[in-house]
Design an enzyme around this catalytic site. Structure first.
Site, mmCIF file in Angstrom:
data_model
loop_
_atom_site.group_PDB
_atom_site.id
_atom_site.type_symbol
_atom_site.label_atom_id
_atom_site.label_comp_id
_atom_site.label_asym_id
_atom_site.label_seq_id
_atom_site.Cartn_x
_atom_site.Cartn_y
_atom_site.Cartn_z
ATOM 1 N N ASP A 28 0.851 -1.174 0.000
ATOM 2 C CA ASP A 28 0.000 0.000 0.000
ATOM 3 C C ASP A 28 0.895 1.234 0.000
ATOM 4 O O ASP A 28 1.636 1.477 0.954
ATOM 5 C CB ASP A 28 -0.909 0.016 1.230
ATOM 6 N N GLU A 66 -1.594 -1.340 -6.122
ATOM 7 C CA GLU A 66 -2.699 -0.669 -6.807
ATOM 8 C C GLU A 66 -2.215 0.036 -8.066
ATOM 9 O O GLU A 66 -1.088 0.547 -8.108
ATOM 10 C CB GLU A 66 -3.343 0.357 -5.862
ATOM 11 N N ASP A 90 -3.351 1.388 6.815
ATOM 12 C CA ASP A 90 -2.402 1.037 5.755
ATOM 13 C C ASP A 90 -2.124 -0.458 5.709
ATOM 14 O O ASP A 90 -2.046 -1.057 4.624
ATOM 15 C CB ASP A 90 -1.104 1.816 5.943
#
Length: 449
Positions: A229, A313, A394
């Site tokens: 992340d 991501e 997170d």
């Protein structure tokens, strides 16, 4: 010859046999098919051909500095001259000369008395500038880039030496530089030297970037996987709890930079004091850039060394920097550059990078029960789901990213192997890039819950 021996008596048919058949070069481990069948396999690591660039600082003499500056000026003149010529030709008749026509025109240009000084520099470097211009035009008309711009003396100056460059006994040799330029070699250049790019930074330093082709041994498989992340509070948080600090280099140096820029604004443009202060300001910018790049290389190297599959991501960085409150901090984090570093290092070492949908609610979803907290905002760093699970924002997002990444990977969206040369001969082994319906991770046992 590389051979894989399957422990099962029956060879699997269908698309799975294209990857795990008797002649497939893969490594030791176990993978689980989506139907729940476990197969043992053996991989023998292969050496692959990669291209690596080494950058060294040059220490030219005063005469060599003059010759280097002549190269920068001639390359800039040729590029701008023929770019302007192409623009005029296209405006006149919707057509313009290609590389070969302009290369012939360059030969005639060097014969003219007013531009005979073009003969003082390496002819191949001038031709390469035309090649770069032609590539820029092709990319523009294909929609891959913006229209090429004129080169400026005030920005970074570069020129390319396509051939006949050597690095020997602490000196860099190239056409027109027969005595060699003293160079600070801080690491060994492996492989065969290709083209070299010489540059001059705004700080007045000279560098050479040497492209080499080398035989590279990928790192050993670890069988480990992780989700990442990316953020601003911490630069990166992995699914197993490792946190990489966000050093915020721009914020660290912004006072010093603001003071230097304030002094620069009071100088008279073109004066010696202005040039001296401009270099001081450029040094601070260089310090920020070098510190950031060093950190990005270290973090990406550690992750690729420790994990065989990395899920993250697919961030829309270009859209995120439109936020006026966070634009400076997002740009300073350099997520896009970090992902690019991860991708090429993963390709070198046969690792897998899996990108999940940017709209997947990784922070809002509880990694334990799957409940989605619709009221979660950026200010909340720790929250509790309706089932009582206390979650770090997170770390929870990293665990969800890993789960989603393994789910995507298990659907067979990514098993590709690049062509590479064997230790035992020149025959290249390649895998077909079709999708394979398996839950498989590089060099280990990946299972999907």
């Amino acid at each position: 010859m590389f051979r894989t021996v399957c422990t099962d008596a029956v060879c699997f048919g269908g698309p799975i046999s294209e990857v795990f058949c008797e002649c497939s070069p893969i490594s030791m481990g176990t993978f689980t098919k989506s139907a729940g069948v476990s197969i043992n396999y053996t991989i023998l690591a292969q050496v692959k051909t990669i291209y690596r660039t080494f950058q060294f600082e040059l220490q030219p003499t005063q005469e060599q500095k003059v010759l280097l500056d002549k190269h920068f000026g001639c390359i800039r003149y040729v590029f701008n001259h023929f770019l302007n010529e192409r623009k005029e030709q296209y405006q006149a008749g919707n057509k313009s000369d290609n590389y070969y026509a302009q290369a012939a025109a360059l030969t005639e240009l060097k014969k003219q008395e007013e531009t005979s000084w073009l003969k003082e520099v390496n002819s191949q470097s001038l031709q390469f500038a035309l090649r770069c211009l032609d590539t820029a035009y092709v990319n523009f008309f294909r929609g891959n880039a913006k229209f090429p711009r004129f080169k400026s003396r005030k920005k970074k100056n570069t020129f390319t030496v396509p051939q006949f460059a050597k690095l020997r006994d602490g000196r860099f040799y190239a056409p027109k530089f027969k005595e060699g330029i003293k160079v600070t070699v801080h690491r060994e250049v492996k492989g065969e030297i290709g083209k070299c790019i010489l540059s001059k930074t705004p700080t007045g330093k000279y560098f050479v970037s040497i492209l080499s082709e080398e035989q590279y041994q990928p790192k050993e498989k670890t069988g480990a996987v992780c989700g990442i992340d990316l953020g601003l509070k911490d630069f990166a948080v992995t699914s197993d709890g490792i946190r990489f600090k966000n050093n915020k280099y721009t914020k660290h140096y912004e006072r010093k930079l603001a003071k230097a820029q304030e002094h620069l604004s009071r100088k008279t443009k073109g004066s010696n004091s202005f040039e001296k202060q401009r270099r001081k300001t450029a040094l601070i910018h260089g310090k920020i850039t070098n510190s950031r790049m060093d950190n990005l290389h270290q973090v990406s190297h550690k992750l690729v060394s420790d994990f065989d599959l990395i899920a993250l991501e697919d961030l829309d960085v270009k859209g995120m920097v439109k936020n006026p409150k966070l634009a400076k901090h997002i740009s300073d984090a350099s997520w896009g550059t970090f992902v690019r570093f991860l991708e090429y290092k993963a390709d070198w070492n046969d690792r897998q990078i899996v990108k999940i949908n940017r709209w997947y609610p990784s922070s809002k979803t509880c990694c334990e029960c799957g409940w989605i907290n619709q009221d979660l905002n950026l200010s909340i760093r720790e929250w509790t789901c309706k089932n009582g699970h206390v979650l770090d924002r997170d770390l929870n997002a990293a665990k969800n990213i890993l789960k989603e990444g393994l789910k995507i990977y298990g659907q067979g969206l990514s098993i590709t192997r690049v062509e590479r040369k064997s230790d035992f001969g020149n025959k290249a082994h390649a895998m077909k890039p079709e999708a394979h319906p398996i839950a498989f991770g590089v060099g280990g046992q990946f299972t999907i819950a």
